[in-house]
Write an enzyme that holds these catalytic residues in place. Structure first.
Site, PDB file in Angstrom:
ATOM      1  N   GLY A  15       0.776  -1.242   0.000  1.00 16.73           N
ATOM      2  CA  GLY A  15       0.000   0.000   0.000  1.00 16.73           C
ATOM      3  C   GLY A  15       0.804   1.286   0.000  1.00 16.73           C
ATOM      4  N   SER A  16       2.003   1.257  -0.578  1.00 18.58           N
ATOM      5  CA  SER A  16       2.769   2.511  -0.582  1.00 18.58           C
ATOM      6  C   SER A  16       2.138   3.558  -1.500  1.00 18.58           C
ATOM      7  CB  SER A  16       4.236   2.259  -0.947  1.00 18.58           C
ATOM      8  OG  SER A  16       4.372   1.904  -2.302  1.00 18.58           O
ATOM      9  N   ASN A  17       1.530   3.127  -2.591  1.00 18.50           N
ATOM     10  CA  ASN A  17       0.834   4.107  -3.445  1.00 18.50           C
ATOM     11  C   ASN A  17      -0.405   4.659  -2.740  1.00 18.50           C
ATOM     12  OD1 ASN A  17       2.002   4.562  -6.261  1.00 18.50           O
ATOM     13  ND2 ASN A  17       2.224   2.347  -5.986  1.00 18.50           N
ATOM     14  N   MET A  93      -4.554  -6.776  -6.753  1.00 16.54           N
ATOM     15  CA  MET A  93      -4.124  -7.902  -7.590  1.00 16.54           C
ATOM     16  C   MET A  93      -5.273  -8.826  -8.003  1.00 16.54           C
ATOM     17  SD  MET A  93      -0.978  -7.176  -7.825  1.00 16.54           S
ATOM     18  CE  MET A  93      -0.116  -8.620  -8.420  1.00 16.54           C
ATOM     19  N   ARG A  94      -6.423  -8.248  -8.299  1.00 21.21           N
ATOM     20  CA  ARG A  94      -7.549  -9.064  -8.782  1.00 21.21           C
ATOM     21  C   ARG A  94      -8.002  -8.516 -10.119  1.00 21.21           C
ATOM     22  NH1 ARG A  94      -8.525 -13.701  -7.042  1.00 21.21           N
ATOM     23  NH2 ARG A  94     -10.751 -13.624  -7.420  1.00 21.21           N
ATOM     24  N   ASN A 110      -5.908   3.075 -12.500  1.00 18.46           N
ATOM     25  CA  ASN A 110      -4.935   2.091 -12.011  1.00 18.46           C
ATOM     26  C   ASN A 110      -3.534   2.628 -12.261  1.00 18.46           C
ATOM     27  OD1 ASN A 110      -3.911  -0.540 -11.163  1.00 18.46           O
ATOM     28  ND2 ASN A 110      -3.475  -0.942 -13.328  1.00 18.46           N
ATOM     29  N   HIS A 112       0.340   1.241 -13.090  1.00 27.55           N
ATOM     30  CA  HIS A 112       1.124   0.069 -13.489  1.00 27.55           C
ATOM     31  C   HIS A 112       2.578   0.499 -13.619  1.00 27.55           C
ATOM     32  CE1 HIS A 112       2.013  -3.813 -15.214  1.00 27.55           C
ATOM     33  NE2 HIS A 112       2.692  -3.199 -16.177  1.00 27.55           N
ATOM     34  N   ALA A 176       8.876   7.209  -8.513  1.00 34.91           N
ATOM     35  CA  ALA A 176       8.139   8.013  -9.504  1.00 34.91           C
ATOM     36  C   ALA A 176       6.633   7.788  -9.370  1.00 34.91           C
ATOM     37  CB  ALA A 176       8.606   7.662 -10.913  1.00 34.91           C
ATOM     38  N   GLU A 177       6.243   6.545  -9.059  1.00 32.96           N
ATOM     39  CA  GLU A 177       4.816   6.243  -8.878  1.00 32.96           C
ATOM     40  C   GLU A 177       4.207   7.126  -7.799  1.00 32.96           C
ATOM     41  OE1 GLU A 177       3.605   2.059  -8.632  1.00 32.96           O
ATOM     42  OE2 GLU A 177       5.595   1.490  -9.323  1.00 32.96           O
TER      43      GLU A 177
HETATM   44  C1  GRF Z   1       3.139  -0.866  -7.549  1.00 30.54           C
HETATM   45  O1  GRF Z   1       4.363  -1.002  -8.213  1.00 30.54           O
HETATM   46  C2  GRF Z   1       2.015  -0.645  -8.510  1.00 30.54           C
HETATM   47  O2  GRF Z   1       2.385   0.071  -9.655  1.00 30.54           O
HETATM   48  C3  GRF Z   1       1.656  -2.063  -8.912  1.00 30.54           C
HETATM   49  O3  GRF Z   1       1.800  -2.805  -7.732  1.00 30.54           O
HETATM   50  C4  GRF Z   1       2.726  -2.154  -6.868  1.00 30.54           C
HETATM   51  C5  GRF Z   1       1.992  -1.904  -5.593  1.00 30.54           C
HETATM   52  O4  GRF Z   1       2.819  -1.359  -4.594  1.00 30.54           O
HETATM   53  N1  GRF Z   1       0.339  -2.108  -9.501  1.00 30.54           N
HETATM   54  P1  GRF Z   1       2.158  -0.677  -3.311  1.00 30.54           P
HETATM   55  O5  GRF Z   1       1.235  -1.709  -2.696  1.00 30.54           O
HETATM   56  O6  GRF Z   1       1.431   0.532  -3.770  1.00 30.54           O
HETATM   57  O7  GRF Z   1       3.313  -0.363  -2.420  1.00 30.54           O
END
Ligand code: GRF
Length: 217
Positions: A15-17, A93-94, A110, A112, A176-177
């Site tokens: 869940g870092s994003n 992841m579903r 989303n 990616h 970067a995300e």
């Molecule tokens: C990230 O790299 C995202 O782009 C991908 O899965 C990873 C999830 O990381 N879909 P987090 O759970 O957000 O840390």
């Protein structure tokens, strides 16, 4: 400012994003409000963080549902109950059924960790290193039924450096995300970016992002 868009974040893991989105949403001028975090895995580390940080959370265990549709029906009820307007997938992841994706068309985004349309699916950094690309990155897109497809809202590029491993490249892309995803959610929630006839329409005040070259020239 118009009312903030009521946004749910769907996670499956660390869940870092989600944390990056939640941090951005704490700004008074951010156009989205995180009203719910849902994980399909009750043991997701991100869920614990979200609860500890005062976000409304829900675990909807996909293993406890007989079918994908049954899982999504529970999920849809939770999203409806929270009056969710936008859904942000963040390491969720579903795969979603076409019906669920249709329901949230142009309202579900989303992230990616590749420059789509390259390197869809799993092991994206391994794929990028095997292909020998010099620039990698990440993409935020509206979700369509086929995995990692859909109109592209925003992308960020990072260099691939000699000696990179999947882990070092992943870490550079992840950084970067964490900048890109909040920026993209801001664009969508504010209405500066929208999708019309499956094409992205951007308002003229959206800033262009500076170029990146690898190796630096
Ligand atoms: C990230 O790299 C995202 O782009 C991908 O899965 C990873 C999830 O990381 N879909 P987090 O759970 O957000 O840390």
């Amino acid at each position: 400012m118009n009312a903030k868009k009521r946004t749910a974040i769907l996670i499956s893991g660390r869940g870092s994003n989600m944390q990056a989105l939640a941090a951005a949403a704490r700004s008074a001028d951010f156009p989205a409000e995180i009203v719910l975090v849902v994980s399909n895995r009750p043991d997701a580390a991100g869920l614990e963080w979200a609860t500890a940080n005062g976000l409304a959370t829900l675990a909807i265990d996909h293993m406890a549902h007989a079918t994908r549709a049954a899982f999504e029906s529970t999920l849809q009820d939770a999203l409806d109950a929270a009056n969710v307007e936008l859904v942000a997938l963040a390491g969720f992841m579903r795969l979603m059924t076409p019906a669920f994706v249709r329901h949230w068309r142009d309202r579900m985004i989303n992230i990616h960790p590749s420059l789509l349309p390259s390197f869809k699916g799993l092991h994206t950094h391994e794929q990028a290193l095997a292909a020998g690309v010099r620039i990698a990155g990440c993409t935020v897109h509206f979700v369509r039924a086929e995995m990692d497809t859909g109109p592209i809202i925003a992308q960020a590029a990072v260099p691939v450096l000699s000696g990179d491993t999947p882990a070092t490249l992943a870490a550079r892309v992840l950084e970067a995300e964490h900048t890109l995803y909040p920026a993209a959610l801001r664009l969508v929630a504010s209405g500066q970016v929208r999708c019309q006839d499956d094409k992205i329409v951007m308002s003229e005040d959206v800033k262009t992002i500076s170029s990146l070259y690898s190796p630096a020239i």
